[in-house]
Design an enzyme around this catalytic site. Structure first.
Site, PDB file in Angstrom:
ATOM      1  N   SER A 287       9.998 -11.984 -18.889  1.00  0.00           N
ATOM      2  CA  SER A 287       8.913 -12.969 -18.876  1.00  0.00           C
ATOM      3  C   SER A 287       7.582 -12.284 -18.533  1.00  0.00           C
ATOM      4  O   SER A 287       7.182 -11.353 -19.224  1.00  0.00           O
ATOM      5  CB  SER A 287       9.272 -14.099 -17.900  1.00  0.00           C
ATOM      6  OG  SER A 287       8.428 -15.213 -18.072  1.00  0.00           O
TER       7      SER A 287
ATOM      8  N   ASP B 110      13.348 -19.939 -26.911  1.00  0.00           N
ATOM      9  CA  ASP B 110      12.733 -19.779 -25.589  1.00  0.00           C
ATOM     10  C   ASP B 110      11.566 -20.745 -25.420  1.00  0.00           C
ATOM     11  O   ASP B 110      10.619 -20.728 -26.208  1.00  0.00           O
ATOM     12  CB  ASP B 110      12.232 -18.337 -25.435  1.00  0.00           C
ATOM     13  CG  ASP B 110      11.935 -17.957 -23.993  1.00  0.00           C
ATOM     14  OD1 ASP B 110      11.290 -18.756 -23.286  1.00  0.00           O
ATOM     15  OD2 ASP B 110      12.348 -16.864 -23.578  1.00  0.00           O
TER      16      ASP B 110
ATOM     17  N   HIS C 220      15.323 -19.440 -21.484  1.00  0.00           N
ATOM     18  CA  HIS C 220      14.285 -18.439 -21.226  1.00  0.00           C
ATOM     19  C   HIS C 220      14.931 -17.080 -21.052  1.00  0.00           C
ATOM     20  O   HIS C 220      15.604 -16.819 -20.053  1.00  0.00           O
ATOM     21  CB  HIS C 220      13.517 -18.846 -19.971  1.00  0.00           C
ATOM     22  CG  HIS C 220      12.300 -18.032 -19.687  1.00  0.00           C
ATOM     23  ND1 HIS C 220      11.454 -17.581 -20.675  1.00  0.00           N
ATOM     24  CD2 HIS C 220      11.777 -17.572 -18.514  1.00  0.00           C
ATOM     25  CE1 HIS C 220      10.459 -16.903 -20.125  1.00  0.00           C
ATOM     26  NE2 HIS C 220      10.649 -16.880 -18.824  1.00  0.00           N
TER      27      HIS C 220
END
Length: 514
Positions: free
Chosen positions: A227, A453, A483
């Protein structure tokens, strides 16, 4: 009812305040102020501080070893490398395989920004057991986070109020109230954290990582970023391309977007995830308890949120489930397909007047423990984003953009659009419209994108590949939900990532895992 411990553990990997005593420190015996010569004093880890999220000390490792913690000294201001220093909290698990097979340290950043790596790595350490055969697994609290000179803004009770506010104002009085409450939060950050706020940008954290590489004794930085960790990794590769070792970016941030474009992309991503959740629930052989069709599921959620704006329902006493808290809880549940069962349960109970599960989901995202104490993830997240992001958006600008955001997501559009004002009154200027990740001369970086995602939409992976530059990135696609990709346990993804990190084997061009 949803399991609070499992939710809190999983939330550590996503995307906040007590000042804690420092971890066991590093030696003061640096030569002529050269921080690269410092020796780390590794000791068994204590329980995480409240700023890191609290909880118990990490459990012993499967082979009988222990998680070890230390503090690395880094310059407060990297333009003055021999000036004041701050402590960067580190954690490691030594490699489990033969010393002759050890590659070095593998440094993790799990995202946020604002997440504590010291608390997160042990929670998910078993997921990386294969990588530990040849690497010391290492993570850290980036500056401003957890035990690393944490940003402190508001008290726990003030944060309860902050998260209850109406984040999607409908008229001038409500808009004024949102701006005033945001300004109050930002002023508290300046009052309580004035010294650290100018020095928490991603470029500062990237320089910390290169110092970390040297102090850990590695010629190259071997890295696993998830991320926001992909943005940090990209900035590191831009600043130190010749120092990049084997690196993996998972759940990839689009480095070409400004904050507005990023928020709009998230609106589309969360809407897609909600669509997929609704389709999944209604396509099963057993009856979906929250709607007859996918559209019915989404219509009922929209009605719930509209009703909550007028009249909140009981949450976790004494707090009420407001429209904002419920939206936040729904968003949290879309980070992982494993959370979909909790979203179904939470919606079913909310329709019956019980908001506890949705509030628990929201609390897990915001770093609130069951005893009402918050980690500093929210304070750190806002401080790092505002230090990185140059644009400052006005109310009039957001109002003009609302139609576009609502078209992207009827449910999340307003929520994400109004989030753009969080830096409007920030006391420190932002660095740039978007990060520079161009890294000519870098070793290959494996970039993993997930088509489902919600938080870092799949398109960002290709943008990262292009921005890193020709011949740098190797792209891998995962057709999945949630995610990130590696922690989905997909064997194809894990095999490709492990193959690169452990053996240096790059996956074939255009590899797709499903």
């Amino acid at each position: 009812m949803a399991n609070p411990s499992r939710l809190r553990a999983a939330a550590l990997a996503t995307t906040a305040v007590l000042l804690a005593a420092p971890l066991a420190g590093c030696s003061d015996g640096t030569k002529d102020g050269d921080l690269t010569t410092q020796k780390l004093d590794w000791k068994d880890c204590p329980a995480p501080s409240q700023a890191e999220g609290g909880g118990s000390a990490p459990s012993p490792l499967p082979n009988g070893g222990t998680w070890q913690c230390a503090t690395m000294k880094a310059p407060l201001d990297w333009s003055k490398p021999k000036g004041d220093t701050i402590g960067i909290a580190l954690i490691r698990a030594r490699a489990s395989g033969p010393a002759s097979k050890r590659i070095g340290s593998l440094v993790f950043n799990f995202g946020g920004p604002g997440g504590s790596g010291v608390n997160t790595l042990p929670a998910f350490g078993s997921d990386y057991a294969a990588l530990r055969t040849r690497y010391d697994l290492v993570s850290f609290d980036p500056r401003g986070v957890g035990r690393s000179a944490p940003v402190k803004c508001e008290s726990d009770s003030e944060l309860d109020s902050y998260f209850q506010q109406d984040a999607t104002p409908d008229d001038s009085p409500e808009r004024a109230q949102l701006l005033n409450r945001t300004k109050q939060f930002n002023e508290a950050c300046e009052k309580n954290s004035k010294k650290i706020l100018p020095y928490v940008a991603t470029t500062d954290a990237a320089r910390d990582m290169d110092l970390m590489r040297q102090v850990l004794g590695d010629d190259k930085l071997h890295y696993f970023g998830i991320s926001y960790g992909t943005q940090l990794g990209g900035v590191y590769a831009h600043l130190f391309p010749k120092n990049v070792g084997r690196a993996v970016f998972d759940a990839v941030v689009d480095p070409t977007q400004n904050p507005e474009e990023s928020a709009l992309g998230q609106a589309k991503g969360f809407q897609l995830a909600l669509d997929n959740f609704a389709e999944d629930c209604t396509s099963k052989t057993t009856e979906c308890p929250i709607g007859n069709t996918a559209q019915d599921v989404k219509n009922r959620i929209a009605k719930l949120l509209n009703d909550l704006e007028k009249k909140p329902i009981p949450g976790i006493a004494p707090r009420q489930l407001t429209q904002t808290v419920a939206t936040n809880g729904i968003a949290q549940s879309l980070y992982s397909k494993d959370f979909w069962e909790y979203l179904t349960e939470g919606l079913e109970q909310a329709y019956a007047g019980d908001g506890r599960v949705l509030m628990l989901l929201s609390d897990s995202m915001n770093g609130r423990s069951e005893d009402g104490q918050y980690s500093n993830i929210t304070a750190a997240n806002i401080a790092i984003n505002c230090a990185d992001e140059k644009p400052r958006y006005t109310v009039d600008y957001v109002l003009g953009k609302l139609p576009e955001f609502r078209a992207a997501s009827p449910l999340f559009g307003d929520y994400l659009a109004w989030g753009m004002v969080s830096c409007t009154d920030w006391p420190v200027a932002g660095a740039a419209d978007h990060p520079d990740v161009s890294a000519p001369g870098s070793a290959p970086i494996l970039v993993v994108g997930n088509t489902g995602d919600p938080a870092t939409p799949y398109e960002g992976a290709k943008k990262m590949v292009d921005a890193l530059g020709k011949g740098v990135a190797v792209e891998l696609t995962y057709k999945g939900q949630g995610h990130g990709a590696y922690d989905s346990k997909n064997k194809c993804v894990q095999g490709a990532v492990n193959g690169y990190l452990l053996d240096g084997t790059e996956p074939k061009v255009d590899t797709v895992c499903s």
